[in-house]
Design an enzyme around this catalytic site. Structure first.
Site, PDB file in Angstrom:
ATOM      1  CD  GLN A 103      -2.861   0.777   2.504  1.00 26.68           C
ATOM      2  OE1 GLN A 103      -3.962   1.699   2.723  1.00 26.68           O
ATOM      3  NE2 GLN A 103      -3.355  -0.158   2.740  1.00 26.68           N
TER       4      GLN A 103
ATOM      5  CB  SER B  47      -5.886   4.380  11.362  1.00 27.03           C
ATOM      6  OG  SER B  47      -6.265   2.715  10.358  1.00 27.03           O
ATOM      7  CD  GLU B  48      -3.945  -0.257   6.247  1.00 25.97           C
ATOM      8  OE1 GLU B  48      -2.758  -0.403   6.751  1.00 25.97           O
ATOM      9  OE2 GLU B  48      -4.333  -0.938   5.687  1.00 25.97           O
ATOM     10  CG  ASN B  49      -7.696   4.612   7.301  1.00 28.53           C
ATOM     11  OD1 ASN B  49      -7.243   3.621   8.299  1.00 28.53           O
ATOM     12  ND2 ASN B  49      -9.009   4.823   7.388  1.00 28.53           N
ATOM     13  CB  SER B  89      -0.919   7.186   6.462  1.00 28.46           C
ATOM     14  OG  SER B  89      -0.532   5.972   7.118  1.00 28.46           O
TER      15      SER B  89
END
Lengths: 223, 213
Positions: A103, B47-49, B89
């Site tokens: 990601q 949190s990665e988002n 992030s």
């Protein structure tokens, strides 16, 4: 006079051709341009490459593009999620191509494209299957993988508020991939909950400067 | 043999999260760790988002559809928390700014390789998400997983047989039987739960363990 507002979702997605590479913002159900996706589905272009973190779930959003077999390839990081039945079905049939990447690499490849870089070396994935066949280099004793920029013909993004110059502000964690996608596509189309007057957005709250945005459309309540 | 249940495993790991840490908790068992960090410690969850300062589950009816965690569950933002885009992030993750990542695992090797994103089932679509970035980027990686598979096969091995997530990244493994530390000489048992003996744990491990120092 600069006015990037368009009157309808249909007008917003006009000109997207079959075979186009389309970035779609969002993470899970957060920050997804659901109305632009529905307009794209009705628009009829097919053979699309969809570039998005997830590959859709249930019967909404990207899953409907897969269901209608408008997508040839998905570029993403996490195609499986609760209810990702259409992706799994097409994958099992061999009816869809998957390009998977970590990601952070996904986000940074788009940022690199938007920032005019020829790529970057990342430690992520070094020594794993996802780095197979890629150029690697050791820098100060750490192994890195060379990753190229990732561009698209179109980015469909979602923001909370936008103005006629294309400046965008987001709601909470709805920001996610939308700002990097806005930078990385030839044409960026933003779906917003509210169109506001120029000057109404606090300049400090503008997370995507209008220079990265080509069209702004207000939601119509179609999904 | 004493076998801890997942909440007890999470509770044990939580004791080792120091005050003031920036922590990312992986999907599944790791998110339970937040429930057990001792009172009085200020820990900021990432949190990665795009969230720093993830708070508890919202009251029913107050959910913000955009405010979710990496597992796509509704969350809240604590006072002092903030939002950012995914590129920032992952800069936090890859750039060594997070103190601790707690990850689940399919397998861990004696030299700290982690496999937690894909099995050898080619029919099933692979998914990687943020696992690789977290494993290489966080200053310390703790793995929280059962000691063996449901079928009783060892998950701590000489070498992983599943595709790797990261190489040499794991510091500690918290299982249902023991706590192990990856050292230059191999995995060392640092704590045995209940009446478990070193021999018991060695018998269900696929690599040679070092006894408690």
């Amino acid at each position: 006079m600069i006015d990037k507002r368009v009157a309808s979702l249909r007008e917003a997605i006009a000109g997207i051709k079959s075979g186009a590479a389309v970035m779609i913002g969002g993470f899970g159900s957060s920050g997804i341009p659901f109305e632009l996706i529905e307009a794209l589905r009705l628009h009829g272009a097919d053979d699309l490459t969809v570039i998005s973190n997830n590959a859709g779930s249930h019967e909404i959003g990207i899953a409907t593009l897969l269901r209608d077999r408008l997508v040839r390839k998905v570029v993403c990081t996490y195609p499986r999620s609760q209810g990702s039945v259409w992706f799994e079905k097409l994958y099992e049939e061999g009816a869809i191509e998957l390009e998977l990447m970590p990601q952070g690499t996904f986000a940074e490849r788009m940022r690199a494209a938007g920032a005019g870089l020829g790529g970057f070396f990342t430690p992520t994935g070094y020594g794993t299957k996802l780095a197979e066949g890629k150029e690697t280099r050791e820098i100060d004793g750490v192994g890195y993988v060379l990753e190229p920029p990732l561009k698209a013909d179109v980015a469909l993004i979602k923001a909370h508020k936008g103005d006629k110059w294309g400046n965008l502000a987001y709601n909470t964690a709805g920001r996610n991939f939308n700002p990097v996608m806005a930078m990385a596509a030839d044409m960026t189309i933003a779906e917003v909950e509210h169109i506001v007057e120029l000057g109404e957005l606090d300049p400090e709250s503008v997370a995507t400067p209008g220079i990265f945005v080509d069209r702004v459309v207000a939601q119509e309540g179609i999904v | 043999m004493t076998r801890l249940e997942p909440p007890q495993m999470a509770e044990r790991l939580a004791q080792d999260i120091p005050d003031g840490s920036y922590v990312n908790l992986g999907i599944g068992m790791p998110v339970m760790v937040a429930n057990y960090v001792p009172e009085g410690r200020e820990v900021i969850y990432h949190s990665e988002n795009g969230i720093l300062g993830v708070g508890p589950t919202p009251e029913p009816g107050t959910e913000d559809p955009d405010l979710i965690n990496a597992a796509k569950q509704y969350v809240t933002l604590i006072k002092g928390g903030c939002y950012f885009d995914t590129a920032d992030s992952f800069a936090m993750m890859r750039g060594g700014h997070l103190d601790i990542a707690v990850l689940g695992g399919f397998q861990v090797s004696a030299d700290g390789n982690l496999a937690n994103w894909a099995t050898d089932n080619e029919k099933y679509p692979p998914a990687v998400g943020g696992a690789m970035d977290l494993s290489v980027g966080a200053k310390t990686v703790y793995v929280l997983m059962r000691h063996t598979t449901k079928a009783g096969e060892p998950k701590i091995l000489d070498a992983c047989t599943y595709p790797l997530t990261g190489t040499g990244v794991v510091s500690r493994i918290y299982t249902d039987l023991a706590v192990l530390e990856i050292t230059d000489e191999g995995p060392r048992v640092v704590e045995l739960f209940g009446d478990n003996s070193f021999e018991d744990v060695q018998a269900v491990t696929g690599t040679r363990l070092l006894p408690p120092a």
